[in-house]
Every structure is written in structure tokens, then in C-alpha cells.
Design a protein around this motif. Structure first.
Motif, PDB file in Angstrom:
ATOM      1  N   ASN A  86       0.841  -1.198   0.000  1.00 30.16           N
ATOM      2  CA  ASN A  86       0.000   0.000   0.000  1.00 30.16           C
ATOM      3  C   ASN A  86       0.875   1.246   0.000  1.00 30.16           C
ATOM      4  OD1 ASN A  86      -2.217  -1.695   0.247  1.00 30.16           O
ATOM      5  ND2 ASN A  86      -2.186  -1.604   2.474  1.00 30.16           N
ATOM      6  N   ASP A  87       0.258   2.400  -0.319  1.00 31.84           N
ATOM      7  CA  ASP A  87       0.983   3.667  -0.178  1.00 31.84           C
ATOM      8  C   ASP A  87       1.229   3.890   1.308  1.00 31.84           C
ATOM      9  OD1 ASP A  87       1.155   4.256  -2.830  1.00 31.84           O
ATOM     10  OD2 ASP A  87      -0.695   5.420  -2.886  1.00 31.84           O
ATOM     11  N   CYS A  88       2.470   3.762   1.690  1.00 33.92           N
ATOM     12  CA  CYS A  88       2.838   3.893   3.098  1.00 33.92           C
ATOM     13  C   CYS A  88       4.288   4.332   3.185  1.00 33.92           C
ATOM     14  CB  CYS A  88       2.605   2.568   3.829  1.00 33.92           C
ATOM     15  SG  CYS A  88       3.490   1.169   3.135  1.00 33.92           S
ATOM     16  N   PRO A  89       4.712   4.791   4.335  1.00 31.35           N
ATOM     17  CA  PRO A  89       6.119   5.207   4.469  1.00 31.35           C
ATOM     18  C   PRO A  89       7.099   4.063   4.189  1.00 31.35           C
ATOM     19  CG  PRO A  89       4.868   5.826   6.436  1.00 31.35           C
ATOM     20  CD  PRO A  89       3.961   5.029   5.557  1.00 31.35           C
ATOM     21  N   GLU A  90       6.688   2.839   4.477  1.00 28.08           N
ATOM     22  CA  GLU A  90       7.566   1.694   4.208  1.00 28.08           C
ATOM     23  C   GLU A  90       7.916   1.613   2.723  1.00 28.08           C
ATOM     24  OE1 GLU A  90       5.167   0.529   7.884  1.00 28.08           O
ATOM     25  OE2 GLU A  90       4.760   1.550   5.993  1.00 28.08           O
ATOM     26  N   THR A  91       6.918   1.860   1.874  1.00 26.89           N
ATOM     27  CA  THR A  91       7.145   1.819   0.431  1.00 26.89           C
ATOM     28  C   THR A  91       8.177   2.863   0.024  1.00 26.89           C
ATOM     29  OG1 THR A  91       4.863   1.097   0.093  1.00 26.89           O
ATOM     30  CG2 THR A  91       6.012   1.986  -1.813  1.00 26.89           C
ATOM     31  N   THR A  92       8.010   4.074   0.530  1.00 25.02           N
ATOM     32  CA  THR A  92       8.942   5.154   0.198  1.00 25.02           C
ATOM     33  C   THR A  92      10.352   4.821   0.658  1.00 25.02           C
ATOM     34  OG1 THR A  92       7.130   6.725   0.425  1.00 25.02           O
ATOM     35  CG2 THR A  92       9.369   7.631   0.472  1.00 25.02           C
ATOM     36  N   ILE A  93      10.461   4.272   1.838  1.00 27.16           N
ATOM     37  CA  ILE A  93      11.782   3.921   2.370  1.00 27.16           C
ATOM     38  C   ILE A  93      12.410   2.797   1.554  1.00 27.16           C
ATOM     39  CG2 ILE A  93      12.941   2.857   4.356  1.00 27.16           C
ATOM     40  CD1 ILE A  93      11.053   4.625   6.104  1.00 27.16           C
ATOM     41  N   LEU A  94      11.621   1.794   1.183  1.00 26.15           N
ATOM     42  CA  LEU A  94      12.154   0.703   0.367  1.00 26.15           C
ATOM     43  C   LEU A  94      12.606   1.205  -1.001  1.00 26.15           C
ATOM     44  CD1 LEU A  94       9.696  -2.236   1.199  1.00 26.15           C
ATOM     45  CD2 LEU A  94      11.972  -1.809   2.137  1.00 26.15           C
ATOM     46  N   PHE A  95      11.818   2.093  -1.604  1.00 28.48           N
ATOM     47  CA  PHE A  95      12.219   2.676  -2.881  1.00 28.48           C
ATOM     48  C   PHE A  95      13.527   3.451  -2.739  1.00 28.48           C
ATOM     49  CE2 PHE A  95       7.993   2.047  -4.803  1.00 28.48           C
ATOM     50  CZ  PHE A  95       8.357   1.765  -6.107  1.00 28.48           C
ATOM     51  N   GLY A  96      13.586   4.302  -1.736  1.00 27.68           N
ATOM     52  CA  GLY A  96      14.777   5.127  -1.555  1.00 27.68           C
ATOM     53  C   GLY A  96      16.022   4.314  -1.259  1.00 27.68           C
ATOM     54  N   PHE A  97      15.864   3.341  -0.354  1.00 31.10           N
ATOM     55  CA  PHE A  97      17.025   2.578   0.094  1.00 31.10           C
ATOM     56  C   PHE A  97      17.477   1.549  -0.934  1.00 31.10           C
ATOM     57  CE2 PHE A  97      19.203  -0.707   2.606  1.00 31.10           C
ATOM     58  CZ  PHE A  97      20.126   0.075   3.278  1.00 31.10           C
ATOM     59  N   TYR A  98      16.552   0.760  -1.452  1.00 38.38           N
ATOM     60  CA  TYR A  98      16.947  -0.339  -2.331  1.00 38.38           C
ATOM     61  C   TYR A  98      17.023   0.047  -3.802  1.00 38.38           C
ATOM     62  CZ  TYR A  98      16.468  -3.405   1.661  1.00 38.38           C
ATOM     63  OH  TYR A  98      16.632  -3.993   2.879  1.00 38.38           O
ATOM     64  N   ILE A  99      16.096   0.864  -4.269  1.00 38.60           N
ATOM     65  CA  ILE A  99      16.108   1.193  -5.696  1.00 38.60           C
ATOM     66  C   ILE A  99      17.037   2.367  -5.985  1.00 38.60           C
ATOM     67  CG2 ILE A  99      14.702   2.066  -7.602  1.00 38.60           C
ATOM     68  CD1 ILE A  99      12.508   0.181  -6.694  1.00 38.60           C
ATOM     69  N   LYS A 100      16.901   3.446  -5.218  1.00 40.49           N
ATOM     70  CA  LYS A 100      17.769   4.603  -5.466  1.00 40.49           C
ATOM     71  C   LYS A 100      19.163   4.407  -4.875  1.00 40.49           C
ATOM     72  CE  LYS A 100      18.025   9.591  -5.210  1.00 40.49           C
ATOM     73  NZ  LYS A 100      17.567  10.786  -4.528  1.00 40.49           N
ATOM     74  N   GLY A 101      19.257   3.586  -3.823  1.00 45.23           N
ATOM     75  CA  GLY A 101      20.548   3.361  -3.182  1.00 45.23           C
ATOM     76  C   GLY A 101      20.929   4.474  -2.226  1.00 45.23           C
ATOM     77  N   GLU A 102      19.907   5.166  -1.727  1.00 48.08           N
ATOM     78  CA  GLU A 102      20.131   6.303  -0.830  1.00 48.08           C
ATOM     79  C   GLU A 102      20.512   5.815   0.564  1.00 48.08           C
ATOM     80  OE1 GLU A 102      20.912   9.703  -1.066  1.00 48.08           O
ATOM     81  OE2 GLU A 102      19.161   9.686  -2.367  1.00 48.08           O
ATOM     82  N   GLU A 103      21.310   6.592   1.240  1.00 55.79           N
ATOM     83  CA  GLU A 103      21.667   6.281   2.626  1.00 55.79           C
ATOM     84  C   GLU A 103      20.457   6.541   3.518  1.00 55.79           C
ATOM     85  OE1 GLU A 103      24.506   4.882   3.602  1.00 55.79           O
ATOM     86  OE2 GLU A 103      25.178   4.899   1.524  1.00 55.79           O
ATOM     87  N   MET A 104      20.312   5.721   4.547  1.00 58.60           N
ATOM     88  CA  MET A 104      19.151   5.838   5.429  1.00 58.60           C
ATOM     89  C   MET A 104      19.118   7.190   6.141  1.00 58.60           C
ATOM     90  SD  MET A 104      16.408   4.250   6.100  1.00 58.60           S
ATOM     91  CE  MET A 104      16.603   2.525   5.761  1.00 58.60           C
TER      92      MET A 104
END
Length: 133
Positions: A90-108
Motif C-alpha cells: 500500500n501507499d505507506c512510508p515503508e514503500t517510500t523507504i524501500l524505494f529510496g534505500f533499495y532502488i535509489k541506493g540512498e543512505e538511510m
């Protein structure tokens, strides 16, 4: 799959990013060996030899660029594959964090600042998101 399996599955892009960075570093290093921009042959007699070292370096750079292109295509495939799985949440903060961390490779740390969440809370959300998969 258990949590560690999902972490490994999602982390494939991050490890591929390291391989891509290494190829780029190697290509840049080889370019410094040929130094074509600083050579001026106006008044210098050039001795030719059957063994052209610059040509060998350029061929090596070309081969590395082909390998880099393959890695980038593999990364694009992984992004699509992982994105499809994360988008099922669902649209949730978890989704945004997973996208940022795993797909973009952004630091936490950067993700937590952008979202305005505490770093420890972002790690908990990431873990919860991975478990939700």
C-alpha cells in the motif's frame, strides 16, 4: 522467503551499484594513462612501432565500457523487478523507504531527513516493509 532472503533479494541493486562504480573508476584510471589531451605532435618527430600501447589501452577502455553497459542493463532489469514487488505494498512510508534505500541506493540518514523521521524509526519501517513483502 524469510526476512534475510528478502534483504538479499532487494539488495542486489546496491551490490550492482558497487560493480558499476568500480568499472567507472577503472575506465577513468585508464583514461589518465593515455593523456591524449596533453599531447601535441606539432614539432615532435613521432616514432611508430608495431606495438601501440595507447591503442591497447583504448581497446581495453572500449571493452570495459561494454561490460559497464551490460551491468547498467542488468541494473535496469533489477529496478523494474524490485519496483514491481514494492509497488504491491500500500501507499505507506515503508514503500517510500524501500524505494529510496533499495532502488535509489540512498543512505538511510538522508531518507530519514527527507521524510522528517528519526533514523531508528526509518530502520524499523524498512524492516516492517521488507516483512510485508
Amino acid at each position: 522467503m524469510n526476512y534475510n532472503d528478502w534483504e538479499s533479494w532487494l539488495g542486489r541493486i546496491r551490490s550492482l551499484n558497487l560493480k558499476i562504480a568500480n568499472k567507472n573508476y577503472e575506465i577513468e584510471a585508464l583514461y589518465t594513462c593515455i593523456g591524449l589531451s596533453t599531447i601535441n605532435y606539432d614539432r615532435v618527430s613521432v616514432v611508430t612501432s608495431p606495438d601501440n600501447k595507447f591503442e591497447k589501452i583504448i581497446v581495453e577502455i572500449d571493452e570495459l565500457k561494454k561490460e559497464l553497459e551490460k551491468l547498467q542493463l542488468e541494473k535496469a532489469k533489477l529496478i523494474r523487478e524490485i519496483r514491481a514487488k514494492i509497488e504491491k505494498l500500500n501507499d505507506c512510508p515503508e514503500t517510500t523507504i524501500l524505494f529510496g534505500f533499495y532502488i535509489k541506493g540512498e543512505e538511510m540518514e538522508k531518507i530519514s531527513k527527507e521524510l522528517g523521521y528519526e533514523l531508528s524509526y526509518c530502520y524499523r519501517l524498512k524492516k516492517r516493509g521488507v516483512k510485508m513483502l
